[in-house]
Design a protein around this motif. Structure first.
Motif, PDB file in Angstrom:
ATOM      1  N   ALA A 150      38.921  37.883  37.119  1.00 36.40           N
ATOM      2  CA  ALA A 150      38.032  36.768  36.727  1.00 36.40           C
ATOM      3  C   ALA A 150      36.830  37.347  35.982  1.00 36.40           C
ATOM      4  CB  ALA A 150      37.574  35.999  37.971  1.00 36.40           C
ATOM      5  N   ALA A 151      35.954  36.469  35.503  1.00 33.28           N
ATOM      6  CA  ALA A 151      34.803  36.966  34.732  1.00 33.28           C
ATOM      7  C   ALA A 151      33.608  36.035  34.906  1.00 33.28           C
ATOM      8  CB  ALA A 151      35.163  37.059  33.251  1.00 33.28           C
ATOM      9  N   ARG A 152      32.447  36.619  34.653  1.00 39.37           N
ATOM     10  CA  ARG A 152      31.252  35.800  34.559  1.00 39.37           C
ATOM     11  C   ARG A 152      30.433  36.360  33.403  1.00 39.37           C
ATOM     12  NH1 ARG A 152      26.124  37.320  36.442  1.00 39.37           N
ATOM     13  NH2 ARG A 152      26.002  39.414  37.383  1.00 39.37           N
ATOM     14  N   PRO A 153      29.564  35.599  32.791  1.00 38.65           N
ATOM     15  CA  PRO A 153      28.786  36.123  31.664  1.00 38.65           C
ATOM     16  C   PRO A 153      27.917  37.311  32.113  1.00 38.65           C
ATOM     17  CG  PRO A 153      28.575  33.733  31.826  1.00 38.65           C
ATOM     18  CD  PRO A 153      29.260  34.188  33.085  1.00 38.65           C
ATOM     19  N   GLY A 154      27.748  38.287  31.206  1.00 42.26           N
ATOM     20  CA  GLY A 154      26.762  39.342  31.425  1.00 42.26           C
ATOM     21  C   GLY A 154      27.256  40.637  32.012  1.00 42.26           C
ATOM     22  N   VAL A 155      28.580  40.725  32.264  1.00 38.92           N
ATOM     23  CA  VAL A 155      29.092  41.983  32.814  1.00 38.92           C
ATOM     24  C   VAL A 155      30.360  42.407  32.058  1.00 38.92           C
ATOM     25  CG1 VAL A 155      28.105  41.948  35.143  1.00 38.92           C
ATOM     26  CG2 VAL A 155      30.162  40.617  34.658  1.00 38.92           C
ATOM     27  N   SER A 156      30.323  42.283  30.730  1.00 37.77           N
ATOM     28  CA  SER A 156      31.553  42.517  29.952  1.00 37.77           C
ATOM     29  C   SER A 156      32.094  43.944  30.055  1.00 37.77           C
ATOM     30  CB  SER A 156      31.332  42.118  28.494  1.00 37.77           C
ATOM     31  OG  SER A 156      30.161  42.716  27.976  1.00 37.77           O
ATOM     32  N   PRO A 157      31.285  45.010  29.978  1.00 39.12           N
ATOM     33  CA  PRO A 157      31.889  46.349  30.100  1.00 39.12           C
ATOM     34  C   PRO A 157      32.547  46.556  31.464  1.00 39.12           C
ATOM     35  CG  PRO A 157      29.686  46.489  29.166  1.00 39.12           C
ATOM     36  CD  PRO A 157      29.851  45.085  29.661  1.00 39.12           C
ATOM     37  N   TYR A 158      31.860  46.128  32.524  1.00 41.25           N
ATOM     38  CA  TYR A 158      32.379  46.297  33.889  1.00 41.25           C
ATOM     39  C   TYR A 158      33.686  45.509  34.054  1.00 41.25           C
ATOM     40  CZ  TYR A 158      32.292  46.359  39.030  1.00 41.25           C
ATOM     41  OH  TYR A 158      32.597  46.545  40.354  1.00 41.25           O
ATOM     42  N   THR A 159      33.671  44.271  33.550  1.00 49.08           N
ATOM     43  CA  THR A 159      34.859  43.415  33.658  1.00 49.08           C
ATOM     44  C   THR A 159      36.042  44.033  32.914  1.00 49.08           C
ATOM     45  OG1 THR A 159      33.414  41.491  33.845  1.00 49.08           O
ATOM     46  CG2 THR A 159      35.726  41.075  33.250  1.00 49.08           C
ATOM     47  N   ALA A 160      35.782  44.517  31.713  1.00 44.95           N
ATOM     48  CA  ALA A 160      36.854  45.165  30.943  1.00 44.95           C
ATOM     49  C   ALA A 160      37.377  46.393  31.686  1.00 44.95           C
ATOM     50  CB  ALA A 160      36.325  45.570  29.564  1.00 44.95           C
ATOM     51  N   SER A 161      36.464  47.177  32.246  1.00 43.12           N
ATOM     52  CA  SER A 161      36.884  48.414  32.931  1.00 43.12           C
ATOM     53  C   SER A 161      37.715  48.093  34.160  1.00 43.12           C
ATOM     54  CB  SER A 161      35.656  49.252  33.317  1.00 43.12           C
ATOM     55  OG  SER A 161      34.939  48.655  34.413  1.00 43.12           O
ATOM     56  N   LYS A 162      37.330  47.079  34.908  1.00 46.98           N
ATOM     57  CA  LYS A 162      38.037  46.750  36.145  1.00 46.98           C
ATOM     58  C   LYS A 162      39.347  46.014  35.866  1.00 46.98           C
ATOM     59  CE  LYS A 162      35.187  48.611  39.113  1.00 46.98           C
ATOM     60  NZ  LYS A 162      35.597  49.740  39.972  1.00 46.98           N
ATOM     61  N   GLY A 163      39.384  45.286  34.756  1.00 46.03           N
ATOM     62  CA  GLY A 163      40.657  44.697  34.350  1.00 46.03           C
ATOM     63  C   GLY A 163      41.652  45.795  34.036  1.00 46.03           C
ATOM     64  N   ALA A 164      41.167  46.810  33.345  1.00 41.14           N
ATOM     65  CA  ALA A 164      42.029  47.942  32.980  1.00 41.14           C
ATOM     66  C   ALA A 164      42.444  48.733  34.216  1.00 41.14           C
ATOM     67  CB  ALA A 164      41.298  48.848  31.999  1.00 41.14           C
ATOM     68  N   VAL A 165      41.561  48.868  35.199  1.00 45.05           N
ATOM     69  CA  VAL A 165      41.918  49.595  36.436  1.00 45.05           C
ATOM     70  C   VAL A 165      43.097  48.910  37.126  1.00 45.05           C
ATOM     71  CG1 VAL A 165      41.131  50.100  38.798  1.00 45.05           C
ATOM     72  CG2 VAL A 165      39.688  50.688  36.846  1.00 45.05           C
ATOM     73  N   GLY A 166      43.105  47.585  37.069  1.00 44.07           N
ATOM     74  CA  GLY A 166      44.226  46.847  37.679  1.00 44.07           C
ATOM     75  C   GLY A 166      45.544  47.195  37.013  1.00 44.07           C
ATOM     76  N   GLN A 167      45.542  47.217  35.684  1.00 43.89           N
ATOM     77  CA  GLN A 167      46.787  47.548  34.976  1.00 43.89           C
ATOM     78  C   GLN A 167      47.110  49.040  35.065  1.00 43.89           C
ATOM     79  OE1 GLN A 167      48.241  44.536  34.943  1.00 43.89           O
ATOM     80  NE2 GLN A 167      49.233  45.339  33.100  1.00 43.89           N
ATOM     81  N   LEU A 168      46.098  49.903  35.036  1.00 47.69           N
ATOM     82  CA  LEU A 168      46.345  51.343  35.171  1.00 47.69           C
ATOM     83  C   LEU A 168      47.000  51.637  36.519  1.00 47.69           C
ATOM     84  CD1 LEU A 168      45.942  54.250  34.053  1.00 47.69           C
ATOM     85  CD2 LEU A 168      43.691  54.247  35.177  1.00 47.69           C
ATOM     86  N   THR A 169      46.576  50.919  37.546  1.00 45.73           N
ATOM     87  CA  THR A 169      47.168  51.074  38.882  1.00 45.73           C
ATOM     88  C   THR A 169      48.675  50.841  38.813  1.00 45.73           C
ATOM     89  OG1 THR A 169      45.117  50.413  39.990  1.00 45.73           O
ATOM     90  CG2 THR A 169      47.187  50.104  41.218  1.00 45.73           C
ATOM     91  N   LYS A 170      49.089  49.784  38.148  1.00 43.55           N
ATOM     92  CA  LYS A 170      50.519  49.470  38.035  1.00 43.55           C
ATOM     93  C   LYS A 170      51.237  50.517  37.173  1.00 43.55           C
ATOM     94  CE  LYS A 170      49.337  44.567  38.279  1.00 43.55           C
ATOM     95  NZ  LYS A 170      49.210  43.306  37.499  1.00 43.55           N
ATOM     96  N   ALA A 171      50.592  50.909  36.073  1.00 44.29           N
ATOM     97  CA  ALA A 171      51.223  51.865  35.151  1.00 44.29           C
ATOM     98  C   ALA A 171      51.506  53.192  35.860  1.00 44.29           C
ATOM     99  CB  ALA A 171      50.319  52.083  33.941  1.00 44.29           C
TER     100      ALA A 171
END
Ligand code: GCO
Length: 254
Positions: A150-171
């Motif tokens: 999910a996301a909220r305004p104002g934390v775009s780098p963190y959100t992008a990084s944690k979204g990627a951590v989710g997919q990196l975990t699966k990869a």
């Protein structure tokens, strides 16, 4: 402790001097594991180590700034050479830089992505190289976030990084399953840690979190630590590639 215990295991926990990382290290020590606390600040590591000494005789510290991503592999190889390879890796170190996407600096972006994502990749593959070379299984647990989904305004780098951590975990889970290296993530909701102190001090934000979260409260590091211990234990022998949201029901409701 049955299948949930960690006796005889060694765990390396990054970001272990405070917050979720310290909570994870404490729970792992209570579960019988030897713990290696990794962090940037030597004095903070010594404080955290003192705090855990009464729980386990096997508490070690290793200082390293994981933002120096180019040095992670050599640092980990040296750690393994001097004290053996850990059975469990918990990637908990992370930072947040809040601000409007139009205003944040490229340095803000690079710092967040370096620690929250690149360091996780670098340390995870350094861990896997050694365990594969030694013919040993392993467990990696990444600390993701509510912002993995999910996301909220104002934390775009963190959100992008944690979204990627989710997919990196699966990869990494699907790549290393053949070696018995299981890779999962725990995705915290809003947790009472230093990372969120400023949010908790804001009455409007505090009320929003308590109203939006079905359980009506901020989580604690312990709320996150025990699911991490579970994923590190024999009780989770058939779980890999999963992101477990520990969010008080946040994502279950609109
Ligand atoms: C924020 C918070 C989030 C954290 C939160 C949920 O600024 O909204 O710091 O980015 O990820 O603890 O995991």
């Amino acid at each position: 402790m049955g299948p949930f215990g960690l006796a005889g295991r060694t765990a390396l926990v990054t970001g272990a001097t405070r917050g979720i990382g310290l909570g994870v290290a404490r729970a792992m020590a209570e579960s019988g594991a030897a713990v290696i606390l990794a962090g940037r600040d030597r004095s903070e590591l010594d404080r955290a180590s003192q705090e855990l000494q009464n729980l386990s005789t096997s508490v070690y510290t290793r200082d390293f700034d994981l933002q120096q991503v180019d040095g992670i592999s050599a640092w980990f190889e040296e750690l393994c050479k001097s004290s053996g390879s850990p059975d469990i890796l918990v990637n908990s170190a992370g930072i947040n830089r809040r601000g409007a996407a139009t205003d944040l600096s490229l340095q803000d972006w690079n710092s967040v992505l370096a620690l929250n994502l690149t360091a996780v990749f670098e340390l995870s593959r350094a861990f896997a190289r050694v365990r594969i070379r030694e013919g040993k299984k392993g467990r990696i647990i990444n600390i993701a976030s509510l912002m993995t989904a999910a996301a909220r305004p104002g934390v775009s780098p963190y959100t992008a990084s944690k979204g990627a951590v989710g997919q990196l975990t699966k990869a990494l889970a699907v790549e290393w399953a053949q070696y018995g290296i299981l890779v999962n993530a725990v995705a915290p909701g809003y947790i009472d840690t230093d990372l969120n102190k400023s949010l908790m001090a804001d009455p409007a934000f505090d009320n929003w979190v308590k109203g939006r979260c079905p359980l009506g409260r901020w989580g604690t590091p312990e709320d996150i630590a025990w699911p991490v211990v579970f994923l590190a234990s024999a009780a989770a022998d058939f779980i890999t590639g999963q992101v477990i949201f520990v969010d008080g029901g946040w994502l279950a409701t609109f």
